[in-house]
Write an enzyme that holds these catalytic residues in place. Structure first.
Site, PDB file in Angstrom:
ATOM      1  CD  GLU A   1      -2.673   1.652   0.506  1.00 47.39           C
ATOM      2  OE1 GLU A   1      -3.008   0.787  -0.331  1.00 47.39           O
ATOM      3  OE2 GLU A   1      -3.144   2.800   0.522  1.00 47.39           O
TER       4      GLU A   1
ATOM      5  CG  ASP B   1       1.893   1.814   6.728  1.00 51.95           C
ATOM      6  OD1 ASP B   1       2.958   1.326   6.295  1.00 51.95           O
ATOM      7  OD2 ASP B   1       1.445   2.919   6.376  1.00 51.95           O
TER       8      ASP B   1
ATOM      9  CG  ASP C   1      -1.420   2.562  10.104  1.00 56.11           C
ATOM     10  OD1 ASP C   1      -1.848   1.656   9.337  1.00 56.11           O
ATOM     11  OD2 ASP C   1      -1.031   3.666   9.699  1.00 56.11           O
TER      12      ASP C   1
ATOM     13  CG  ASP D   1      -5.444   4.348   7.478  1.00 56.55           C
ATOM     14  OD1 ASP D   1      -6.629   4.228   7.865  1.00 56.55           O
ATOM     15  OD2 ASP D   1      -4.873   5.446   7.310  1.00 56.55           O
TER      16      ASP D   1
END
Ligand code: TTJ
Length: 668
Positions: A457, A530, A532, A534
């Site tokens: 991503e 990532d 996190d 998202d």
């Protein structure tokens, strides 16, 4: 082994142990030496397995018709107590062995199966190794048996006993109580999860309709958590419960239930269609063990469903065909003969089904990567026979339900045919001359036993990955554009989606019915996002996509999640990468042991790492950690997606409230 036996004898000669304990030790020693062989792992999963192992014995007593209640408690210090109201394990002396049958159950490997004869047993399944294994892996274990007259008691320490089973009192009821403390010398953790036990026991309660199972968490007297589960409707109620949990809207009000015994195999099926697209939920079990990879029971049901639905659809078709002809035949317009009904595809017939298939048989064979696939060949025809006969009968009795399901299959087939056309049209227009997406940085190797594709991503992370990779065998595909909500999308939409289409093209396999694993261009498909929220979202979306449109890719173990580090801990030239807070603290302590100052950097995203760091920590096969995605992981992602993206507000709110720790819980 010989050596150990000599040691045991010498200990006995020192007067430490009685003759009986030698017996126990000899029998259970291998269990303590290699616990993983018996319970799968010495982590959380193995720990919880101990409870299921004991509970399964009580469930067997319930299956035999003698037990109606099972009570499980987590006591302070993570001691487990299981109580049933069955007949009680027999306490009389077993003449072959010269010891009490109950003692045998706890001290001899596989001794459990020798009692009670016949019937269907859930114990003795996948890891169904028996109570003796639990005993061997417990610091201590106590059994109390009520036989309607006397209370019998015996205690074991790490599988050994000093005293024979003895009578400690009188009683007016029957039942067995087993209390044990898992051995901290064996298990990495001895802390039980209420949620984990609750989930599994609920499943057991659904699979054994009418059986009352309660669970109490009594570890903190200030905060007692408990639930009693009893489902008179068995797997029918399971379907209703699952649909409610997912917030799914149902297509017909009745939950269809089919059961029967064929060739000694007990078959139970419950299903109901929802209004979803592209979802197909099968949950299957063999002797109460979840078969995440399916197997012969699922195949048998799928074949039966195909046949019965297509038989009814054909009848409909012929009826309406005749009517049409009568009305429409005009002189001079001949040659308009209708094509015979070709039948709907299995995928079309199963679209939006939610089904549970549970079989019970004398002995299961489990196969597959995770031993989650039922292999017994005799199960397929047995399930087919029960399901096709009972379903035909059901449809005759409930023509309105049959009509709804046949219509759904017809719509689904039409959508699939349209998708195929859309795909063919797109195939030519979007791709490069070589048919690969423009953003793909391909690798030079083509042998799938070594090739990998990283789906990344973000453009900056994609850039680092392209620079850092080993281009011989690692391809990089950066994702961009708006992600499609896979939930409501049919195959034709996928082919019109800028984000998903490049993935489909890069992998080379096609999707849905077109999917062909032989065309896969990379042996490992690695999602790199990532660490996190998202990133979690992207991962959930991609897994849902693979689950729905490329399921064999997951089933055959091709899908992975990369594990980028969360922290960099540095002291001068010494650098450590940490994947958790705990690890970070350990490195800080290690590098700063002499009181010097360490430098800690938190990675907010993959884009913050330079190509060399990304290679070292996340992409180099020698040093990286990756998680292989199981079908269960993907199914979980799919479930979460359904809840998060579905149009029902209430389950979504509930879900978010219950899963404030979503990111931690999602083990993907
Ligand atoms: C065996 O056949 C004769 C009658 O009793 C049968 C039996 O073993 N019943 C039985 C075993 N009921 N409950 C158990 C049992 C319960 C727990 C919690 C743990 C174990 C190991 C067995």
């Amino acid at each position: 082994m010989a050596e150990e036996t000599v040691n045991d004898v010498s200990r006995v000669e020192n007067g430490e142990y009685g003759a009986d304990s030698i017996q126990a030790l000899k029998g259970l020693d291998p269990v303590r030496k290699r616990p993983g062989m018996y319970i799968g792992s010495t982590g959380e999963s193995g720990l919880h397995h101990l409870v299921y192992e004991i509970v399964d014995n009580a469930v067997d007593e319930a299956l035999a018709g003698y037990c109606t209640e099972i009570d499980v408690s987590i006591l302070p210090e993570n001691v487990i107590r299981v109580i049933d109201n069955g007949r009680g394990i027999p306490t009389a002396i077993n003449h072959a062995e010269g010891i009490s049958a109950a003692t045998m159950v706890f001290t001899m490997l596989h001794a459990g199966g020798k009692f009670g004869g016949g019937g269907y047993k859930v114990s003795g399944g996948l890891h169904g190794v028996g109570a003796s294994v639990v005993n061997a892996l417990s610091e201590w274990l106590e059994v109390e048996i009520h036989d309607g007259k006397n209370v019998h008691f015996q205690r074991f320490d790490r599988g050994e006993y000093k005293e024979e089973i003895k009578i400690t009192g009188t009683t007016d009821h029957t039942g067995t109580t087993v209390t044990f403390k898992p051995d901290a010398e064996i298990f990495h953790t001895t802390v039980f999860s209420y949620e984990t036990l609750n989930d599994r026991l609920r499943e057991k309660a659904f699979l054994n309709g009418g059986l009352k199972i309660s669970l109490h968490d009594l570890r903190d007297p200030e905060n007692i958590v408990e639930e009693t589960m009893r489902y008179e409707g068995g797997i029918r109620e399971y379907i209703a419960w699952l649909n409610k949990k997912r917030g799914a809207e149902v297509l017909h009000p009745d939950i269809i239930y089919l059961d029967g015994v064929e060739n000694g195999i007990m078959v139970e099926i419950a299903f109901q269609y929802t209004t979803d697209f592209n979802s197909e939920v099968f949950r299957s079990f063999a002797n109460d063990i979840h078969t995440g990879e399916g197997g012969m029971h699922e195949l048998g049901f799928k074949r039966a469903l195909n046949k019965v639905v297509n038989d009814f659809a054909k009848q409909e078709f012929e009826k309406s065909g005749k009517n049409k002809k009568k009305k429409q035949v005009k002189p001079g317009k001949k040659g308009e003969e209708e094509k015979p009904f070709a039948g709907y595809s299995g995928e079309a017939i199963r679209e939006a089904i939610n089904a549970i298939i549970a079989v019970k048989l004398p002995e299961c064979e489990f196969e597959g990567q995770t031993k989650g696939k039922l292999g017994n060949p005799e199960v397929q025809p047995a399930v087919y026979k029960v399901a096709s006969e009972k379903l035909t009968y059901y449809f005759e009795e409930h023509p309105e339900t049959m009509q709804i399901i046949v219509n759904k299959a017809a719509n689904s087939q039409a959508a699939r045919d349209a998708a195929k056309k859309a795909m063919e049209a797109k195939r030519k227009s979007v791709m490069d001359s070589n048919g690969l997406p423009g953003k793909l940085a391909d690798c030079s190797e083509s042998d799938v036993s070594v090739t990998e594709i990283y789906i990344v991503e973000g453009d900056s992370a994609g850039g680092s990955a392209k620079e850092g990779r080993d281009r011989r065998f690692q391809a990089i595909l950066p994702l961009w554009g708006k992600m499609l909500n896979v939930e409501k999308a049919r195959a034709d939409k996928v082919y019109n989606n800028d984000k998903l289409l490049p993935i489909v093209k890069a992998l080379g396999t096609g999707i849905a019915e077109e999917f062909d694993i032989e065309k896969l261009r990379y042996g490992r498909v690695i999602i790199m996002a990532d660490a996190d929220v998202d990133g979690l979202h992207i991962r959930t979306l991609l897994l849902t996509f693979f689950f729905r449109f490329m399921r064999p890719l997951i089933e055959q173990g091709h899908v992975y999640c990369a594990q980028p580090p969360l922290f960099k801990v540095a002291r001068g030239k010494q650098v450590r990468y940490a994947f958790s807070d705990e690890e970070r603290d350990n490195y800080i302590a290690e590098l700063g042991a002499d009181g010097g100052k360490t430098d800690v950097q938190r990675y907010k995203g993959l884009g913050e790492m330079d190509p060399v760091q990304l290679w070292e920590t996340t992409m180099n096969p020698e040093t990286r950690t990756m998680l292989r995605v199981s079908v269960e992981d993907a199914a979980k992602a799919d479930e979460i997606m359904t809840i998060l993206m579905g149009d029902k507000v209430e389950p979504r709110r509930e879900f978010i409230e219950q899963n404030a720790r979503l990111a931690e819980n999602l083990d993907i």
